[in-house]
Design a protein around this motif. Sequence first.
Motif, PDB file in Angstrom:
ATOM      1  N   ILE A 262       0.835  -1.208   0.000  1.00  0.00           N
ATOM      2  CA  ILE A 262       0.000   0.000   0.000  1.00  0.00           C
ATOM      3  C   ILE A 262       0.868   1.255   0.000  1.00  0.00           C
ATOM      4  O   ILE A 262       0.620   2.211  -0.741  1.00  0.00           O
ATOM      5  N   PHE A 263       1.899   1.239   0.840  1.00  0.00           N
ATOM      6  CA  PHE A 263       2.776   2.405   0.887  1.00  0.00           C
ATOM      7  C   PHE A 263       3.555   2.541  -0.422  1.00  0.00           C
ATOM      8  O   PHE A 263       3.763   3.644  -0.926  1.00  0.00           O
ATOM      9  N   PHE A 264       3.996   1.407  -0.953  1.00  0.00           N
ATOM     10  CA  PHE A 264       4.725   1.428  -2.224  1.00  0.00           C
ATOM     11  C   PHE A 264       3.842   1.988  -3.348  1.00  0.00           C
ATOM     12  O   PHE A 264       4.280   2.819  -4.148  1.00  0.00           O
ATOM     13  N   HIS A 265       2.606   1.524  -3.407  1.00  0.00           N
ATOM     14  CA  HIS A 265       1.693   1.985  -4.448  1.00  0.00           C
ATOM     15  C   HIS A 265       1.420   3.481  -4.312  1.00  0.00           C
ATOM     16  O   HIS A 265       1.310   4.201  -5.321  1.00  0.00           O
ATOM     17  N   HIS A 266       1.298   3.944  -3.068  1.00  0.00           N
ATOM     18  CA  HIS A 266       1.119   5.373  -2.827  1.00  0.00           C
ATOM     19  C   HIS A 266       2.307   6.161  -3.374  1.00  0.00           C
ATOM     20  O   HIS A 266       2.140   7.226  -3.988  1.00  0.00           O
ATOM     21  N   THR A 267       3.499   5.628  -3.186  1.00  0.00           N
ATOM     22  CA  THR A 267       4.707   6.290  -3.685  1.00  0.00           C
ATOM     23  C   THR A 267       4.720   6.312  -5.212  1.00  0.00           C
ATOM     24  O   THR A 267       5.102   7.318  -5.832  1.00  0.00           O
ATOM     25  N   VAL A 268       4.306   5.199  -5.825  1.00  0.00           N
ATOM     26  CA  VAL A 268       4.262   5.119  -7.293  1.00  0.00           C
ATOM     27  C   VAL A 268       3.337   6.184  -7.871  1.00  0.00           C
ATOM     28  O   VAL A 268       3.682   6.882  -8.824  1.00  0.00           O
ATOM     29  N   LYS A 269       2.154   6.333  -7.272  1.00  0.00           N
ATOM     30  CA  LYS A 269       1.182   7.295  -7.766  1.00  0.00           C
ATOM     31  C   LYS A 269       1.710   8.724  -7.640  1.00  0.00           C
ATOM     32  O   LYS A 269       1.568   9.533  -8.550  1.00  0.00           O
ATOM     33  N   ARG A 270       2.329   9.016  -6.512  1.00  0.00           N
ATOM     34  CA  ARG A 270       2.890  10.348  -6.323  1.00  0.00           C
ATOM     35  C   ARG A 270       4.027  10.611  -7.303  1.00  0.00           C
ATOM     36  O   ARG A 270       4.140  11.709  -7.862  1.00  0.00           O
ATOM     37  N   ASP A 271       4.870   9.595  -7.508  1.00  0.00           N
ATOM     38  CA  ASP A 271       5.996   9.759  -8.417  1.00  0.00           C
ATOM     39  C   ASP A 271       5.508   9.990  -9.847  1.00  0.00           C
ATOM     40  O   ASP A 271       6.057  10.814 -10.576  1.00  0.00           O
ATOM     41  N   LYS A 272       4.460   9.268 -10.251  1.00  0.00           N
ATOM     42  CA  LYS A 272       3.907   9.443 -11.603  1.00  0.00           C
ATOM     43  C   LYS A 272       3.336  10.835 -11.785  1.00  0.00           C
ATOM     44  O   LYS A 272       3.588  11.515 -12.787  1.00  0.00           O
ATOM     45  N   LYS A 273       2.568  11.288 -10.782  1.00  0.00           N
ATOM     46  CA  LYS A 273       1.889  12.575 -10.899  1.00  0.00           C
ATOM     47  C   LYS A 273       2.847  13.748 -10.708  1.00  0.00           C
ATOM     48  O   LYS A 273       2.826  14.713 -11.481  1.00  0.00           O
ATOM     49  N   GLU A 274       3.695  13.672  -9.682  1.00  0.00           N
ATOM     50  CA  GLU A 274       4.520  14.816  -9.305  1.00  0.00           C
ATOM     51  C   GLU A 274       5.849  14.878 -10.047  1.00  0.00           C
ATOM     52  O   GLU A 274       6.507  15.924 -10.055  1.00  0.00           O
ATOM     53  N   VAL A 275       6.251  13.760 -10.663  1.00  0.00           N
ATOM     54  CA  VAL A 275       7.544  13.748 -11.366  1.00  0.00           C
ATOM     55  C   VAL A 275       7.355  13.445 -12.852  1.00  0.00           C
ATOM     56  O   VAL A 275       7.645  14.276 -13.708  1.00  0.00           O
TER      57      VAL A 275
END
Length: 628
Positions: A198-211
């Motif tokens: 769950i934490f990993f997926h949250h990081t993936v989504k943020r990385d896709k959107k913010e980076v």
Amino acid sequence: MKKKKKENDNKLHTEYGLFKNCIYILGKIKKYYPPLLVFVGISVITVSSMNYLWTFVGKFILDILERQSASGNTDITPLLQLLAIVALVLLTMTTLNVVSNNNVWVKMIYVRMRIITERVSKVLSMNYQMLEQPDILDMSSKAMQATGGNTNGVEGMMHQMRNMGTNIVTLIVTLTTIVVLDWKLILILTAIAVVQFIFFHHTVKRDKKEVWDALAGTWRKIDYMEQTLQSFDYAKDIRLFGMKKWLSGKQHEIINEKQSKMIHSRNLWMINSGVAHSLSLILTAVIHGVLIYSFLGDSISIGDFTLYVGLAMAFTSALVDMFNSFGTFKQCSLQVDDFRSFIDLPVEDETDCIPIPKADKYVFTFKNVSFKYSGQEKYALKNLNLTLEAGKRLAVVGLNGAGKTTFIKLLLRLYDVTEGEILLNGINVNRFKRAEYFELFSPVFQNVEIFAFPMAENVSMKRPSETDKELCRDYLEKAGLKEKLDSLENGVETELLKVIYENGVDLSGGEKQKLALARALYKDAPIIVLDEPTAALDPLAEYKLYKSFDDIIGNKSAVYISHRLSSTRFCDNIAMFKAGEMVEEGTHEELLAKGGAYAEMFEIQAQYYKNENNGNPDVYGEEAVLNV
């Protein structure tokens, strides 16, 4: 099932979903290299087996040693037989693994290269008008990034599907064994792995959107700067105007823009790594705690202890890796969305088009035509009514920004009109297929692009087998390049530019434009369009070239655009453009008699070349034209 679309994103972007993207990528593999599926299957089995093979070997060795120790038997034959079997199995597995992995990596790259050709083909087939839209450029940049590496987008998804298959096989084998020990252990291990995911997926989504998404415009800037700083076309200006520091600063700003996003990405993943390692420690403690308790309670032997530790760790590793891979899988899928959204951009529907009627004469009529560029409020061309008669010469004149080039782009259908219509022999040009319509024109533009091909192919714009070299030479000589050709050892087979060939030849600005004229002659289309192609020539050379070119094209229709009025005297009709509108139309004599905008422009130029003998600006001569 309808495709889901983001509400707040680019309306042209589509989310296809992970499952559909898997089917899509598998379809590409099947299309371009089907044996890759076999190699992936072998790789999944061998890699999964090697994850837990030694765990079983360790248990069997310990069981043999424990039994022999209890019985006092010192015969090592059973142990040697086991090791021989293990060695044979490992050799087979290793060989299959090496062969399959090597083929997997090489062939996945091959499939990605073929997919890249699809992206390039899409760019080449897109309407010219679309290529100038910022949102389309961003989509193209994202599609390029999705095919730009081994771990990105399309190839990254191939690797993730293989990893997912490996983890699933490992989980099935290890799960069935661990359940025998304690099914509650499975629940605990799964729960902790889910938290990590769950934490990993949250990081993936943020990385896709913010980076990833935020960098789309930055990638485009970087590509532009790379091309500009290394282009021969800009090299002279950069050096003579001392632009090195300024451009370096510009590039540094863009790099800093990218770097700030990459640092943000690194920080996101550092936090994720810390959480993952903490949960991994908890997992290890739980596994060993349960197994030590069982061993002390005489529920399992030392061999079983080793087996269950190995299998539990393999299960946990595979489960966590599968969850994490699912996150990366999803990230790659989102990038594949970018690629597919670009590939699936709507194309022109030409199913209802009709063939262009075969005719000896083609008449073009602009009927109440207006045009404005995307995102602009002001019209670049307004309410134009103009006819290009078959076999006639039309001169389009006016100052910069008058709308001349926009007129040409509409005539050539590089753009479609915003209002009104353009008729070809009374039929709206939108009824015809664009590629067939393009065949009607031989254009020559002010900015001439030379390709790193032989000179003959630069004239024919066709494959070597389809190029008539003698005809190329003939038209090059007629365009004024005879002396240049005679000076070249390989003649029309001379390679141009030094980008690919060290002995390539660079042409001057005037030579490039003469080559472009030869292109127009070679194409032999019924309508010639010259959009200020002689800007790099001196007035006398321009006048001579126009006269010569006008004689060569014979009965073809022609449109001449030029700031200088040396072409207007032999044209049948002149259209004077000003501020996006045609303000005057007529012959040279008629427009001079009106005393309007054309006469004013002609008078301004004429004061530099009035004939000294009689002061008459209407008299043209070589000496007069020299000062146009």
